[in-house]
Design a protein around this motif. Structure first.
Motif, PDB file in Angstrom:
ATOM      1  N   MET B   1       0.824  -1.188   0.000  1.00 12.26           N
ATOM      2  CA  MET B   1       0.000   0.000   0.000  1.00 12.26           C
ATOM      3  C   MET B   1       0.867   1.250   0.000  1.00 12.26           C
ATOM      4  O   MET B   1       0.478   2.288  -0.506  1.00 12.26           O
ATOM      5  CB  MET B   1      -0.864   0.025   1.277  1.00 12.26           C
ATOM      6  CG  MET B   1      -2.017  -0.957   1.233  1.00 12.26           C
ATOM      7  SD  MET B   1      -3.404  -0.274   0.324  1.00 12.26           S
ATOM      8  CE  MET B   1      -4.530  -1.662   0.381  1.00 12.26           C
ATOM      9  N   ARG B   2       2.030   1.098   0.591  1.00 13.81           N
ATOM     10  CA  ARG B   2       2.876   2.275   0.708  1.00 13.81           C
ATOM     11  C   ARG B   2       3.521   2.569  -0.638  1.00 13.81           C
ATOM     12  O   ARG B   2       4.728   2.526  -0.815  1.00 13.81           O
ATOM     13  CB  ARG B   2       3.939   1.997   1.790  1.00 13.81           C
ATOM     14  CG  ARG B   2       4.468   3.209   2.491  1.00 13.81           C
ATOM     15  CD  ARG B   2       4.343   3.139   3.978  1.00 13.81           C
ATOM     16  NE  ARG B   2       3.122   2.546   4.400  1.00 13.81           N
ATOM     17  CZ  ARG B   2       1.918   3.056   4.173  1.00 13.81           C
ATOM     18  NH1 ARG B   2       1.762   4.160   3.500  1.00 13.81           N
ATOM     19  NH2 ARG B   2       0.838   2.449   4.618  1.00 13.81           N
ATOM     20  N   THR B   3       2.657   2.849  -1.645  1.00 13.80           N
ATOM     21  CA  THR B   3       3.160   3.015  -3.007  1.00 13.80           C
ATOM     22  C   THR B   3       3.493   4.446  -3.312  1.00 13.80           C
ATOM     23  O   THR B   3       4.260   4.725  -4.235  1.00 13.80           O
ATOM     24  CB  THR B   3       2.101   2.576  -4.032  1.00 13.80           C
ATOM     25  OG1 THR B   3       0.907   3.313  -3.754  1.00 13.80           O
ATOM     26  CG2 THR B   3       1.820   1.095  -3.922  1.00 13.80           C
ATOM     27  N   GLY B   4       2.918   5.352  -2.584  1.00 17.58           N
ATOM     28  CA  GLY B   4       3.173   6.766  -2.845  1.00 17.58           C
ATOM     29  C   GLY B   4       2.653   7.214  -4.202  1.00 17.58           C
ATOM     30  O   GLY B   4       3.135   8.157  -4.803  1.00 17.58           O
ATOM     31  N   ALA B   5       1.660   6.482  -4.737  1.00 19.54           N
ATOM     32  CA  ALA B   5       1.099   6.827  -6.044  1.00 19.54           C
ATOM     33  C   ALA B   5       0.540   8.236  -6.037  1.00 19.54           C
ATOM     34  O   ALA B   5      -0.154   8.624  -5.102  1.00 19.54           O
ATOM     35  CB  ALA B   5      -0.009   5.842  -6.404  1.00 19.54           C
ATOM     36  N   PRO B   6       0.857   9.009  -7.045  1.00 17.58           N
ATOM     37  CA  PRO B   6       0.299  10.363  -7.087  1.00 17.58           C
ATOM     38  C   PRO B   6      -1.222  10.301  -7.233  1.00 17.58           C
ATOM     39  O   PRO B   6      -1.766   9.360  -7.777  1.00 17.58           O
ATOM     40  CB  PRO B   6       0.963  10.979  -8.307  1.00 17.58           C
ATOM     41  CG  PRO B   6       1.351   9.818  -9.163  1.00 17.58           C
ATOM     42  CD  PRO B   6       1.644   8.688  -8.233  1.00 17.58           C
ATOM     43  N   MET B   7      -1.891  11.301  -6.735  1.00 13.52           N
ATOM     44  CA  MET B   7      -3.351  11.339  -6.808  1.00 13.52           C
ATOM     45  C   MET B   7      -3.786  11.434  -8.256  1.00 13.52           C
ATOM     46  O   MET B   7      -3.342  12.295  -8.995  1.00 13.52           O
ATOM     47  CB  MET B   7      -3.881  12.581  -6.068  1.00 13.52           C
ATOM     48  CG  MET B   7      -3.601  12.588  -4.582  1.00 13.52           C
ATOM     49  SD  MET B   7      -4.433  11.254  -3.741  1.00 13.52           S
ATOM     50  CE  MET B   7      -3.072  10.085  -3.591  1.00 13.52           C
ATOM     51  N   ALA B 221      -1.169  12.433   0.428  1.00 16.18           N
ATOM     52  CA  ALA B 221      -0.430  12.405  -0.830  1.00 16.18           C
ATOM     53  C   ALA B 221       0.834  11.566  -0.700  1.00 16.18           C
ATOM     54  O   ALA B 221       1.141  10.740  -1.554  1.00 16.18           O
ATOM     55  CB  ALA B 221      -0.073  13.836  -1.253  1.00 16.18           C
ATOM     56  N   ASP B 222       1.550  11.743   0.391  1.00 15.42           N
ATOM     57  CA  ASP B 222       2.819  11.034   0.573  1.00 15.42           C
ATOM     58  C   ASP B 222       2.628   9.544   0.745  1.00 15.42           C
ATOM     59  O   ASP B 222       3.414   8.739   0.264  1.00 15.42           O
ATOM     60  CB  ASP B 222       3.550  11.569   1.812  1.00 15.42           C
ATOM     61  CG  ASP B 222       4.099  12.957   1.575  1.00 15.42           C
ATOM     62  OD1 ASP B 222       3.947  13.444   0.421  1.00 15.42           O
ATOM     63  OD2 ASP B 222       4.653  13.557   2.513  1.00 15.42           O
ATOM     64  N   SER B 223       1.601   9.179   1.487  1.00 13.99           N
ATOM     65  CA  SER B 223       1.472   7.775   1.855  1.00 13.99           C
ATOM     66  C   SER B 223       0.591   7.000   0.890  1.00 13.99           C
ATOM     67  O   SER B 223       0.644   5.780   0.852  1.00 13.99           O
ATOM     68  CB  SER B 223       0.879   7.663   3.257  1.00 13.99           C
ATOM     69  OG  SER B 223      -0.482   8.041   3.227  1.00 13.99           O
ATOM     70  N   GLY B 224      -0.222   7.706   0.161  1.00 16.95           N
ATOM     71  CA  GLY B 224      -1.143   6.987  -0.718  1.00 16.95           C
ATOM     72  C   GLY B 224      -2.218   6.229   0.033  1.00 16.95           C
ATOM     73  O   GLY B 224      -2.813   5.290  -0.482  1.00 16.95           O
ATOM     74  N   ALA B 225      -2.455   6.618   1.249  1.00 20.73           N
ATOM     75  CA  ALA B 225      -3.453   5.918   2.046  1.00 20.73           C
ATOM     76  C   ALA B 225      -4.862   6.239   1.560  1.00 20.73           C
ATOM     77  O   ALA B 225      -5.120   7.317   1.023  1.00 20.73           O
ATOM     78  CB  ALA B 225      -3.325   6.318   3.511  1.00 20.73           C
ATOM     79  N   THR B 226      -5.737   5.279   1.758  1.00 23.36           N
ATOM     80  CA  THR B 226      -7.155   5.501   1.535  1.00 23.36           C
ATOM     81  C   THR B 226      -7.700   6.194   2.781  1.00 23.36           C
ATOM     82  O   THR B 226      -7.418   5.762   3.896  1.00 23.36           O
ATOM     83  CB  THR B 226      -7.868   4.155   1.358  1.00 23.36           C
ATOM     84  OG1 THR B 226      -7.154   3.385   0.399  1.00 23.36           O
ATOM     85  CG2 THR B 226      -9.310   4.336   0.940  1.00 23.36           C
TER      86      THR B 226
END
Ligand code: ATP
Ligand code: ATP
Ligand code: MG
Ligand code: MG
Lengths: 322, 291, 280, 280, 291
Positions: B1-7, B221-226
């Motif tokens: 989950m810790r992908t850091g995918a941009p929004m 944004a940094d963590s890509g968390a839901t």
């Protein structure tokens, strides 16, 4: 601990005392221990206390201890009424050591006077209560006409007498001696004048009494007690100097704190030691008489053979002279 | 989950201006992988006075890394829905799924499903026997992080939420808002992949709240968390969310789902834009219509 | 309009006083009240003996008891007796604490199990232990074991019930936090249930330490030739009222010391709890 | 993806199950577990007697005890004994409850007083009561009074300590509300401290009812000629093991019934508390 | 106190735009009779880690029937000041007076002074053993009002705060916002002459909040009660207050006192006026300056 031996080859056995050991009631045991009579017979005796005779009987029956000393009444009731495999093997205290204490202003000096009285007992349903039945019965007073009340045992019970809460109460020989000395108004009634029950016997389980190895230990135990009883009886001449010194060398017996009272009590015990036909043996005739007395007040079924509850040949024969 | 995918901003617009019943039924995760899904969820609280129907027929998909705000009137079922999502409350009917796994198996919660969740409750729920830093470090402690390390991380988080100097205080020595901030720090402690927050900033003044909003946006944004974020402030909802779910009360139903396409990162100035204003006004009108 | 300045010496205002620590005056109080109470007790006692005229065999004069106490303390073996009793009390209490916390924690969480075994536990408590002395002897011998069991039996119940109450008094919000973090049973117990429960454990322990003393003494009455309970019986048999009361004084002191030990440990272990901050 | 429907019959999910009441299954459990436990107990007992070979004078066979129980229950005066004991237990418990709640509430609020009298209360507890039997008898006679006092003494302590804990566990926010409303001491007690404290009172009472039974029985050992404690001693001294165990069974039943009565009252009085909603 | 005096608008303007220290020292009650007065109040919390200086040199006079809002950053001492005003907390130094009587006499609170106070705390603090209606009726119960009467009055109040249908629920069956509303109803139950409220609407959605604001304004106007109202919403403060007291943190001091002269009764539309906007912007700027 059956079968265990100490390093120096003495056999271990356990005696159950139903009062604290540090009382003159156990003078014979204390002397046998401190004078080395047990050791001389190759025994290493451990004393353990149980509160009252019932647990002592149960514990002996369970084989957790070899021997105990209890009243003849309890022994017969356990064996005769409950069918317990309990047998008597010896008897050191031949005369009952229970006493009934009353106050001077309403003194009880005869069995018949118990009619309608309220008597304090140390515990319910035990020897003391049956002894009271026997005493009353000897004067034709039915047990139901003697009211009783458990008052336990405490220094202050005598004050229940003086305040009129009870009319009499039952104590042991030592206590009665002490009361007579500290409480001038105390009047002591000796039930031995009315009944023959009340002796204290050495009891064990039938299984122990029949096991040859155990029998041997019991025999040696009774022999040591015989030695002790003779020692104490002989010591009466010197005012129990040696007895008291010997006991005090190892045990802190509160009663010895007052030597006069102690001597008086010991005299009473010696009278009891020497009151039988033999030193530490049980007289079959008296045993039978005791049974008849107890059966007479309905505490034992009639028609039993009390000799069944005796094992002869363990206690040494021979008499003591004072 | 810790992908850091941009929004991603290409979330589908589910919201239309048509009648109040629009958009119920399926509410997609907006093209992302589905992180959380509830379908046909009903929640009935049995009470002495009969049943309280708190949620009815809730269907919702939340994408991985998506930020969803839940708004609605007091008592409409926001907390209930959040508790169902967090697995703390079993739905009376319906299914809850997280990361593709069913949350409830034979009436028992599957704990593994919720292992990476961070929760902020409506009350701070700090443990009075721990200091602030120990409260914040609790999730790390449960994960077996060494003492020194977890305290360092917790101290950092205390700084993030503005509690410098109060690390060694006990919760009872904090003000109401400070307690809530400590609870937020605790939820962030284990870098959760799903963050469920129930009115976390309700007790904060505007300034602190703005700062916390920016901070939360950064963390998201940094963590890509839901993130599922319950709030009673529509401004806040619009400012933070990718989609806004509006609940109506008795029983709680989804009335509408409004996507927010404002570009990220958003600064405080975004509140002055026309788009922002329109969204806020639209949502407020919808809420007002309920009466 | 008066302006107030609260300085350290003045008694703290009652409002929120709990949060502000206790005044040194409060902390010193037991050292004053203790002796005062003792004097009152002794006075009343002496009054009962010399004015009301309670028999000295029922209630010996304080002086006589003090003398007996002196003799008792001077004798060599008294410390042996005290040591035995202390050992039995502590061992029984320790067992009761461990078993009580464990059983209470389990039963507090698993309601069906609690319902299932509760009747048995109650029956175990009310059953008169005298009846089982011979069984104890057979199984555990004549040593201190049976007294320890007696002490543990009496001490167990209050601890267990209080732990059960404690586990069930856990704040729902706190429970949610732990469940939300996916904490395991042990971690939940360690970080939440235990701290919540500790004040209850300590209240249970305060009751329990007192009952373990009672249990050990009763055990010593029923059998054995050591310990303070035995001294009580032997003094009773010897009709030695002053010595009896001297032993009672010793027992009261021992019990109070043990109790104070428990409350002291409480203050160290749960400083955050109100029951500590507002006194004891 | 499975869809779950929780219907009434199925076991409730563990999450928030407390809030959702208890399943009928749970409510029926004691009626199942009780007999099962009884059977296990009887089995173990019979095993001890017939296989391990414990002497029947120490542990009579269940059958013999059942027979003795039958005889006992058939006799006329047994209900007199049960009644006496029950009366002593209830009177002692009642006194302990009233005094314990009052003293606990006062000491819980007034820390300095608590510090001052606590040592005396502890000493009162640990002092062996045998020594005071003659005083009791002189002051209160042979009647049930001294047994009631004994029962009350043993029951008092757990109630008092639990009430103290309860009064101190009052939520600070709640206290602020009452102070803000300017509520008097009594109103505060009535509306806030009592409800907060009730779960604690009940835990104390659960311990206390059990200890009052013990206290009354011990009181009956030490003096008097009535009650179940008297029957225990007289059976013991008559070496009538089956009767002894029959009385013990009666006592266990009596104690359990009293305990169940307390928990039942608890359920009625504090339905809102977690300790009620999650089981007994 | 139950005079029903109409709101006077001639409150003195204490607020100037000069430096941040202006207006400290004396802060008058604005020409009214003084209802509450604190002078030279200091509050120091002793903690294990040393002292926390929560309030310093607070002087404030609040007129009878005046509505004062307290605003400030989280942790600045708002709750502390409110607790000092309510007599729940003894100041470390300084004096508190209510209705001309000194609140603290020899370190003991004079309960009579606070008899007519109604308090709303930051937490709802409902009693879990009472139903909602019993919680609300508690102040009446303490005043000896008969059961039927107080239940009727409490039911009315439940309606006022929007809890119809939940009268017989227990607090645990309510949502967070509903609980807070029940607490407000309780504070109103005995027609208090002084109402002290600590972020009462913090947990409410905008709609409910607006409605509660209007309701509170009406109650204030009808009853003539003195109100001290802590909030973290500047809008709310301006909307409701006669004067706004702004606290700055560490230690809490009064930074400024801003009178609000908007005519009463105020409707929601007042928020659109220029005067309202200016006041909000000014206060917000002041708050922002603190950093
Ligand atoms: N009981 C206490 N013990 C020690 N410190 C305290 C206590 N209560 C409050 N404080 C401290 O006093 C300061 C002011 O707290 P207060 O609760 O008055 O703030 P507040 O303005 O109400 O904040 P919020 O808006 O977050 O509720 C804070 O720094 C807090 O840490
Ligand atoms: N434990 C419970 N038992 C019974 N009813 C409950 C319970 N919890 C919530 N409810 C009811 O469910 C409904 C929804 O409550 P919920 O807490 O989800 O509201 P909410 O949207 O979070 O409100 P708020 O914004 O005020 O917190 C309410 O009507 C409430 O009364
Ligand atoms: Mg909510
Ligand atoms: Mg605050």
């Amino acid at each position: 601990g059956a079968g265990d031996t100490t390093d120096d080859g003495r056999q271990r056995m356990t005696f159950l005392n139903i009062l604290p050991l540090e009382s003159l009631s156990y003078s014979a045991e204390l002397i046998a221990d401190t004078k080395g009579f047990f050791a001389a017979r190759g025994l290493d005796v451990t004393f353990e206390t149980t509160q009252g005779s019932a647990p002592a009987i149960q514990t002996v029956l369970a084989g957790s201890a070899e021997i105990t000393r209890i009243g003849d009444i309890e022994t017969m009731i356990a064996a005769g009424k409950r069918g317990a495999p309990l047998v008597a093997v010896g008897e050191a205290i031949h005369r009952g050591t229970l006493r009934m204490v009353s106050a001077r202003d309403d003194a009880i000096t005869e069995a018949g006077q118990f009619r309608g009285k309220l008597v304090g007992t140390p515990s319910e349903g035990g020897t003391s209560s049956i002894t009271l039945d026997l005493v009353a019965g000897s004067a034709g007073v039915p047990p139901a006409e003697v009211r009783r009340q458990v008052v336990g045992l405490a220094p202050g019970v005598f004050d229940l007498l003086t305040t009129g809460r009870i009319d009499a109460y039952i104590v042991s020989l030592d206590t009665s001696v002490q009361l007579q000395r500290t409480r001038p108004e105390a009047v002591v009634y000796d039930p031995n004048s009315a009944i023959s029950a009340g002796a204290q016997v050495y009891a064990t389980s039938r299984a122990t009494a029949q096991d040859p190895a155990e029998q041997d230990k019991l025999r040696r135990y009774m022999a040591a007690i015989d030695d002790a009883v003779r020692f104490i009886a002989a010591d009466q001449a010197t005012g129990f100097q040696a007895t008291m010194a010997s006991i005090s060398s190892k045990y802190q017996v509160p009663a010895l704190g007052d030597p006069e009272t102690a001597r008086e009590a010991l005299r009473g015990y010696v009278a009891s030691y020497t009151g039988g036909e033999t030193s530490v043996g049980i007289s079959p005739q008296r045993w039978e008489r005791t049974y008849q007395e107890i059966a007479g007040i309905g505490q034992l079924p009639p028609g039993l053979d009390p000799a069944q509850w005796l094992v002869a040949g363990i206690a040494p024969t021979g008499t003591v002279t004072r | 989950m810790r992908t850091g995918a941009p929004m991603s901003q290409e979330t589908l617009v589910h919201h239309t201006d048509a009648g109040p019943q629009r958009d119920r039924g399926t509410a997609g995760a907006g093209g992302r992988a589905v992180g959380l899904r509830v379908s046909g969820v009903d929640k009935v609280y049995p009470t002495r006075r009969g049943e309280v129907h708190a949620l009815s027929g809730i269907d919702l998909e939340i994408g991985v890394g998506e930020f969803v705000s839940l708004v609605g009137r007091s008592g409409c079922g926001k907390t209930t829905l959040l508790r169902v999502l967090s697995g703390l409350l079993a739905p009376t009917a319906g299914a809850v799924e997280a990361g593709g796994r069913s949350a409830w198996v034979n009436g028992r919660r599957d704990d593994a499903v919720f292992a990476e969740f961070g929760l902020v409750f409506q009350e701070a729920n700090l443990f009075p026997w721990f200091t602030v830093v120990d409260n914040v470090a609790l999730p790390l402690k449960l994960r077996g992080v060494a003492k020194a390390e977890r305290r360092a991380r917790a101290a950092e988080l205390c700084a993030t939420v503005g509690l410098v100097g109060f690390e060694d205080s006990y919760p009872r020595e904090l003000s109401g808002g400070m307690r809530q901030r400590a609870a937020i720090a605790r939820a962030l402690a284990c870098d959760p992949s799903v963050l469920l927050m129930d009115e976390p900033f309700g007790a904060l003044d505007a300034m602190t709240r703005d700062r916390m909003n920016l901070e939360l946006q950064r963390i998201h944004a940094d963590s890509g968390a839901t993130v599922v974020f319950v709030t009673h402030s529509i401004n806040e909802a619009v400012f933070l969310a990718d989609r806004i779910v509006l609940l109506t009360p008795r029983p709680g139903r989804i009335r509408s789902i409004t996507p927010v396409t404002l570009p990220r990162p958003r600064s405080v100035e975004v509140e002055a834009t026309a788009e922002f204003g329109e969204l806020v006004v639209g949502l407020r009108r919808e809420l007002d219509e309920e009466d | 309009m008066t302006t107030i300045e609260h300085t350290d010496g003045a008694p703290a205002p009652t409002a929120d006083a709990g949060g502000e620590g206790e005044s040194p005056w409060m902390r010193r109080l037991p050292w004053i009240s203790g002796p005062v109470m003792l004097l009152v007790l002794l006075g009343g006692w002496q009054f009962a003996v010399s004015v009301v005229g309670v028999s000295e065999f029922i209630l010996p004069a304080p002086g006589a008891v003090a003398g007996a106490l002196g003799t008792l303390l001077a004798s060599e073996d008294i410390w042996g007796h005290v040591g035995i009793t202390l050992f039995e009390v502590l061992a029984g209490f320790g067992i009761a604490l461990v078993v009580g916390v464990a059983v209470g924690a389990v039963l507090g969480r698993i309601a069906w199990l609690q319902r299932a075994v509760q009747p048995a536990l109650v029956a175990l408590q009310v059953v008169p232990k005298v009846a089982f002395v011979p069984i104890f002897v057979i199984w555990f011998g004549f040593g201190p074991t049976s007294k320890i069991i007696m002490a543990a039996l009496l001490a167990f119940f209050p601890i267990m019930l209080n732990v059960m109450l404690g586990v069930r008094s856990v704040d729902r919000g706190h429970r949610d936090v732990m469940r939300g973090l996916g904490a395991g049973r042990w971690a939940t117990f360690r970080n939440m249930e235990l701290p919540t429960t500790l004040p209850y454990v300590f209240t249970g322990a305060e009751v329990a330490i007192v009952f373990s003393v009672i249990g050990a003494i009763v055990g010593e009455y029923l059998g054995g030739s050591e310990g303070l309970g035995f001294l009580v019986v032997s003094s009773l048999n010897a009709l030695d009222a002053p010595r009896l009361f001297a032993v009672i004084v010793l027992l009261a002191v021992l019990g109070s010391l043990l109790y104070v030990a428990v409350t002291t440990v409480k203050k160290l272990v749960i400083p955050w709890h109100d029951s500590v901050r507002t006194g004891v």
